[in-house]
Design a protein around this motif. Structure first.
Motif, mmCIF file in Angstrom:
data_model
loop_
_atom_site.group_PDB
_atom_site.id
_atom_site.type_symbol
_atom_site.label_atom_id
_atom_site.label_comp_id
_atom_site.label_asym_id
_atom_site.label_seq_id
_atom_site.Cartn_x
_atom_site.Cartn_y
_atom_site.Cartn_z
ATOM 1 N N LYS A 16 10.264 5.809 -89.785
ATOM 2 C CA LYS A 16 11.133 5.181 -88.786
ATOM 3 C C LYS A 16 10.743 3.711 -88.592
ATOM 4 C CE LYS A 16 13.083 5.904 -84.243
ATOM 5 N NZ LYS A 16 13.166 6.758 -83.057
ATOM 6 N N TYR A 17 9.441 3.438 -88.625
ATOM 7 C CA TYR A 17 8.955 2.060 -88.502
ATOM 8 C C TYR A 17 9.468 1.198 -89.656
ATOM 9 C CZ TYR A 17 5.736 -1.869 -88.722
ATOM 10 O OH TYR A 17 5.204 -3.135 -88.816
ATOM 11 N N ASP A 18 9.401 1.728 -90.862
ATOM 12 C CA ASP A 18 9.896 0.990 -92.026
ATOM 13 C C ASP A 18 11.391 0.710 -91.911
ATOM 14 O OD1 ASP A 18 7.389 0.920 -93.177
ATOM 15 O OD2 ASP A 18 7.736 2.690 -94.437
ATOM 16 N N MET A 25 14.758 -7.301 -90.278
ATOM 17 C CA MET A 25 14.788 -8.368 -91.270
ATOM 18 C C MET A 25 16.228 -8.732 -91.624
ATOM 19 S SD MET A 25 13.734 -8.344 -95.266
ATOM 20 C CE MET A 25 14.995 -7.113 -95.468
ATOM 21 N N LEU A 26 17.067 -7.720 -91.807
ATOM 22 C CA LEU A 26 18.461 -7.975 -92.147
ATOM 23 C C LEU A 26 19.198 -8.667 -91.006
ATOM 24 C CD1 LEU A 26 19.319 -4.651 -94.015
ATOM 25 C CD2 LEU A 26 18.946 -6.915 -95.017
ATOM 26 N N THR A 35 19.361 -9.075 -81.762
ATOM 27 C CA THR A 35 19.131 -7.766 -82.377
ATOM 28 C C THR A 35 17.790 -7.740 -83.088
ATOM 29 O OG1 THR A 35 21.507 -7.483 -82.672
ATOM 30 C CG2 THR A 35 20.083 -6.061 -83.968
ATOM 31 N N TYR A 36 17.457 -8.838 -83.757
ATOM 32 C CA TYR A 36 16.172 -8.939 -84.450
ATOM 33 C C TYR A 36 15.013 -8.730 -83.479
ATOM 34 C CZ TYR A 36 12.041 -11.269 -86.285
ATOM 35 O OH TYR A 36 10.752 -11.575 -86.641
ATOM 36 N N SER A 37 15.077 -9.377 -82.332
ATOM 37 C CA SER A 37 13.971 -9.263 -81.379
ATOM 38 C C SER A 37 13.889 -7.860 -80.788
ATOM 39 C CB SER A 37 14.095 -10.313 -80.284
ATOM 40 O OG SER A 37 15.272 -10.127 -79.543
ATOM 41 N N MET A 38 15.042 -7.233 -80.532
ATOM 42 C CA MET A 38 15.025 -5.871 -79.987
ATOM 43 C C MET A 38 14.454 -4.881 -81.007
ATOM 44 S SD MET A 38 18.644 -5.816 -77.822
ATOM 45 C CE MET A 38 19.110 -4.343 -78.637
ATOM 46 N N LEU A 39 14.869 -4.999 -82.264
ATOM 47 C CA LEU A 39 14.371 -4.097 -83.292
ATOM 48 C C LEU A 39 12.891 -4.326 -83.577
ATOM 49 C CD1 LEU A 39 17.367 -4.179 -85.784
ATOM 50 C CD2 LEU A 39 16.674 -2.269 -84.335
ATOM 51 N N THR A 40 12.473 -5.569 -83.533
ATOM 52 C CA THR A 40 11.060 -5.877 -83.747
ATOM 53 C C THR A 40 10.203 -5.306 -82.622
ATOM 54 O OG1 THR A 40 11.673 -7.896 -84.910
ATOM 55 C CG2 THR A 40 9.417 -7.747 -84.141
ATOM 56 N N ALA A 41 10.700 -5.379 -81.400
ATOM 57 C CA ALA A 41 9.962 -4.822 -80.260
ATOM 58 C C ALA A 41 9.834 -3.305 -80.397
ATOM 59 C CB ALA A 41 10.662 -5.183 -78.963
ATOM 60 N N ILE A 50 1.654 4.911 -83.913
ATOM 61 C CA ILE A 50 1.077 5.325 -85.185
ATOM 62 C C ILE A 50 -0.424 5.051 -85.199
ATOM 63 C CG2 ILE A 50 1.015 4.828 -87.665
ATOM 64 C CD1 ILE A 50 4.042 4.181 -87.417
ATOM 65 N N HIS A 51 -0.785 3.875 -84.747
ATOM 66 C CA HIS A 51 -2.203 3.490 -84.712
ATOM 67 C C HIS A 51 -2.987 4.437 -83.814
ATOM 68 C CE1 HIS A 51 -5.601 0.858 -85.164
ATOM 69 N NE2 HIS A 51 -5.736 0.785 -83.854
ATOM 70 N N GLN A 52 -2.422 4.790 -82.653
ATOM 71 C CA GLN A 52 -3.101 5.693 -81.733
ATOM 72 C C GLN A 52 -3.246 7.076 -82.335
ATOM 73 O OE1 GLN A 52 -4.493 4.649 -78.870
ATOM 74 N NE2 GLN A 52 -5.402 6.672 -78.766
ATOM 75 N N LEU A 53 -2.211 7.560 -83.024
ATOM 76 C CA LEU A 53 -2.295 8.885 -83.662
ATOM 77 C C LEU A 53 -3.388 8.897 -84.725
ATOM 78 C CD1 LEU A 53 1.440 9.928 -84.143
ATOM 79 C CD2 LEU A 53 -0.285 11.095 -82.791
ATOM 80 N N GLU A 54 -3.489 7.829 -85.482
ATOM 81 C CA GLU A 54 -4.508 7.768 -86.526
ATOM 82 C C GLU A 54 -5.909 7.689 -85.946
ATOM 83 O OE1 GLU A 54 -3.318 4.622 -89.129
ATOM 84 O OE2 GLU A 54 -1.740 5.850 -90.038
#
Length: 58
Positions: A16-18, A25-26, A35-41, A50-54
């Protein structure tokens, strides 16, 4: 005993992150900065999860 059969939750989140990163990016290429800033957030929030799960996995 059968821990290898359990699905890895971070794998689904990484996918989902990818997707979000690619969409961001698109949007940036099209010039849609809002939209870029919302998707990046959203992607950044997912990355923290993900980092916390790892970290919890170790």
């Amino acid at each position: 005993m059968f821990g290898f059969l359990k699905s890895d939750p971070s794998k689904k989140l990484r996918k989902k992150y990818d997707t979000l990163s690619t969409q961001a990016m698109l949007a940036q290429r099209k010039g849609d900065i809002k939209t870029y800033s919302m998707l990046t957030a959203e992607a950044e929030t997912l990355w923290k999860e993900i980092h916390q799960l790892e970290l919890d996995k170790k």
